[in-house]
Design a protein around this motif. Structure first.
Motif, PDB file in Angstrom:
ATOM      1  N   ASP A 216     -13.068   9.223  30.499  1.00 20.75           N
ATOM      2  CA  ASP A 216     -13.557   9.228  31.878  1.00 20.75           C
ATOM      3  C   ASP A 216     -15.077   9.190  31.916  1.00 20.75           C
ATOM      4  OD1 ASP A 216     -10.977   9.275  32.800  1.00 20.75           O
ATOM      5  OD2 ASP A 216     -10.950  11.429  33.226  1.00 20.75           O
ATOM      6  N   ASP A 217     -15.708   9.961  31.029  1.00 28.22           N
ATOM      7  CA  ASP A 217     -17.165   9.951  30.978  1.00 28.22           C
ATOM      8  C   ASP A 217     -17.689   8.574  30.591  1.00 28.22           C
ATOM      9  OD1 ASP A 217     -17.699  12.481  31.808  1.00 28.22           O
ATOM     10  OD2 ASP A 217     -18.654  13.157  29.967  1.00 28.22           O
ATOM     11  N   ARG A 220     -17.544   6.381  33.552  1.00 29.93           N
ATOM     12  CA  ARG A 220     -18.541   6.795  34.545  1.00 29.93           C
ATOM     13  C   ARG A 220     -19.941   6.317  34.163  1.00 29.93           C
ATOM     14  NH1 ARG A 220     -22.146  10.809  34.436  1.00 29.93           N
ATOM     15  NH2 ARG A 220     -21.182  11.774  32.598  1.00 29.93           N
TER      16      ARG A 220
END
Length: 353
Positions: A216-217, A220
């Motif tokens: 997810d990071d 992002r």
């Protein structure tokens, strides 16, 4: 701080290799003809700081680490033309070089054949030891001080002076951009900036990480794809995919496996230094006319280019700001990979010893 005299300023230093950092007082030289006196606002904690202070891997003691320094000019020498009081500025990994060799003249001061003067743990041309940014003030020759554009907050700018330029230099040298597929190995202090910058350059970006939880990071931050290298099937799936792989980790890699991910004429560039020698089969290079390379920060001109690029694209480091008394705890957390993605010391919290 009086710009005209040698002055004592508070700092955190490692008295010997492996010792906890402690509050102390250091001496800063008077502001010379071409010097800039900088009030430090923030300093990033780099893996190199820990390697040197904790394990004694290069440098002299007592050691004041810190080469990701952001602050404000408070005084300048009479011959200074590049900076003036009030300017937002930064200092990176070096504070001088010979200025005479071919590399220095070509703005590759990091490769100075006579040895660049490092920001800390080194010896300046005046014969005095250099002390880094875990302090409240620093005096540096104007030619090694960078301008930090208004588009970047000072705390987020500090890590760019090492982590940012360390990834920007190879990404631009090997032409990351539209139409290029770039993989970033590791999503730490360097890797997260590698993703941001490669994405801003227009490349298609993939993160290769041992940690599935960072997917997810990665997305992002700008990654188009994420793959956990703990799954060995990934290497077969991605064989022959990338134009450029930027390895930001210092752990030993299976070089043959990662080289297999490159297209013909692709490059695997290493930024981290593993603890021991590396090995590979030459067929991994010969088979696709591939290149195994390395890269080391950037020169002063390219570092300024990087700062301007980051400001234009709204890029800064993801930081956790800490106080001076938390430095030793931060070292433990960095060693345990417990930071997303850079600790930054608030210099206002460094009290006199």
């Amino acid at each position: 701080m009086n710009a005209q005299t040698t002055t004592s300023v508070p700092a955190y230093a490692a008295p010997t290799a492996g010792a906890p950092l402690e509050r102390t007082t250091i001496r800063r030289r008077p502001v010379g003809e071409h010097d800039v006196l900088m009030e430090i606002k923030y300093t990033g904690i780099c893996h190199t700081d820990i390697a040197r202070a904790r394990y004694g891997l290069g440098g002299t003691f007592p050691m004041v680490p810190g080469h990701e320094i952001a602050g404000v000019v408070t005084a300048v020498g009479p011959g200074v033309t590049r900076h003036r009081p009030g300017d937002r500025v930064g200092v990176g990994c070096m504070v001088d070089s010979c200025r005479e060799c071919d590399d220095c003249k070509a703005d590759f001061q990091q490769f100075c054949v006579n040895g660049a003067v490092e920001t800390y743990g080194s010896t300046g041309h005046d014969g005095e030891p250099t002390y880094g940014g875990y302090s409240t003030h620093i005096v540096v020759d104007e030619n090694y001080v960078l301008r930090i554009p208004e588009g970047i907050a000072l705390d987020e700018a500090a890590p760019l002076l090492c982590a940012g330029i360390t990834v920007y230099s190879p990404l631009t040298h090997w032409n990351a951009g539209p139409g290029k597929k770039v993989a970033v190995v590791g999503l730490g202090g360097l890797g997260h900036m590698g993703v941001k910058i490669a994405h801003a350059l227009g490349a298609e970006v993939t993160v290769l990480s041992r940690t599935p939880g960072k997917k997810d990071d990665a997305e992002r931050l700008g990654a188009d794809h994420f793959h956990a290298t703990s799954d060995r099937a990934v290497f077969a799936e991605l064989a022959g995919t990338f134009d450029l792989i930027v390895n930001t980790v210092s752990a030993e890699l299976e070089l043959d496996a990662y080289l297999s991910l490159l297209k013909r004429d692709g490059t695997l560039v290493n930024l981290g230094v593993p603890p021991g020698p590396s090995s590979l089969s030459m067929f991994s290079l010969i088979g696709g006319r591939r290149t195994l390379a390395g890269s080391l920060i950037g020169g002063i001109a390219q570092t300024q280019e990087m700062l301007d690029f980051c400001a234009a694209h709204g890029l800064g480091s993801d930081v956790e700001v800490i106080s001076g008394e938390q430095i030793n705890e931060a070292y433990e957390r960095v060693s345990a990979s417990d930071v997303r993605y850079r600790f930054v010391i608030d210099a206002a919290t460094i009290p006199a010893a």
